[in-house]
Design a protein around this motif. Sequence first.
Motif, short mmCIF file in Angstrom:
data_model
loop_
_atom_site.label_atom_id
_atom_site.label_comp_id
_atom_site.label_asym_id
_atom_site.label_seq_id
_atom_site.Cartn_x
_atom_site.Cartn_y
_atom_site.Cartn_z
N LEU A 119 0.83 -1.19 0.00
CA LEU A 119 0.00 0.00 0.00
C LEU A 119 0.87 1.26 0.00
O LEU A 119 0.63 2.20 -0.76
CB LEU A 119 -0.94 -0.01 1.21
N TRP A 144 -6.36 1.28 -1.21
CA TRP A 144 -6.74 0.02 -0.57
C TRP A 144 -7.78 -0.71 -1.43
O TRP A 144 -7.70 -1.91 -1.63
CB TRP A 144 -7.29 0.28 0.84
N LEU A 147 -6.09 -2.31 -4.40
CA LEU A 147 -5.07 -3.32 -4.13
C LEU A 147 -5.62 -4.70 -4.52
O LEU A 147 -6.69 -5.10 -4.03
CB LEU A 147 -4.72 -3.29 -2.64
#
Length: 176
Positions: A119, A144, A147
């Motif tokens: 991240l 996030w 991801l």
Amino acid sequence: MIWREPGTRYRAPNIVKRDHYRGGGLLVWAEVATNYRTDLYVFAGGCVTAVGYRDEILHPLVRPFIAAMGTNAIFMDDNARPHRVRLVRSYLESATIPQMAWPARSPGLNPIEHVWDMLGKRIAGLSAPPGTLHELQQTLLQEWALLPQQAIDDIIASIPRRCQACISARGYHTRY
């Protein structure tokens, strides 16, 4: 230690600008598992006490997550000081949250540390880095969500190999 050629101290490639957000900070928290992860929770302030950890993370977030994961779930934290105090250990026992015992100062064996690294690299690679705490929070939440779950699953799958490498090296430095 920093290694560079003599006389190159102030050359552009050797200077890294850091924005400390005027002394503020954020605390991020999430749970990961194979084929699943929670939302990213962002807390203002940048630090947490044992009481805050219990009341803001363990009770409202960890307890339901572990219950939903079933009997095979084992909770693993990062061995931060607020996570080790008697208050937290007592809560985990009373809430029957099974906890993995693992050595302190071994972030390479904790999947979430590798997820945080991924991240962070995504945010560091942005063409326009966040300039305020609010922008940082929004960027964290966006990155996030982007991801890939497969990347998280790959990290989790690598943990047995990492543990074996650590055992083979008798706890000394390993190259995964």
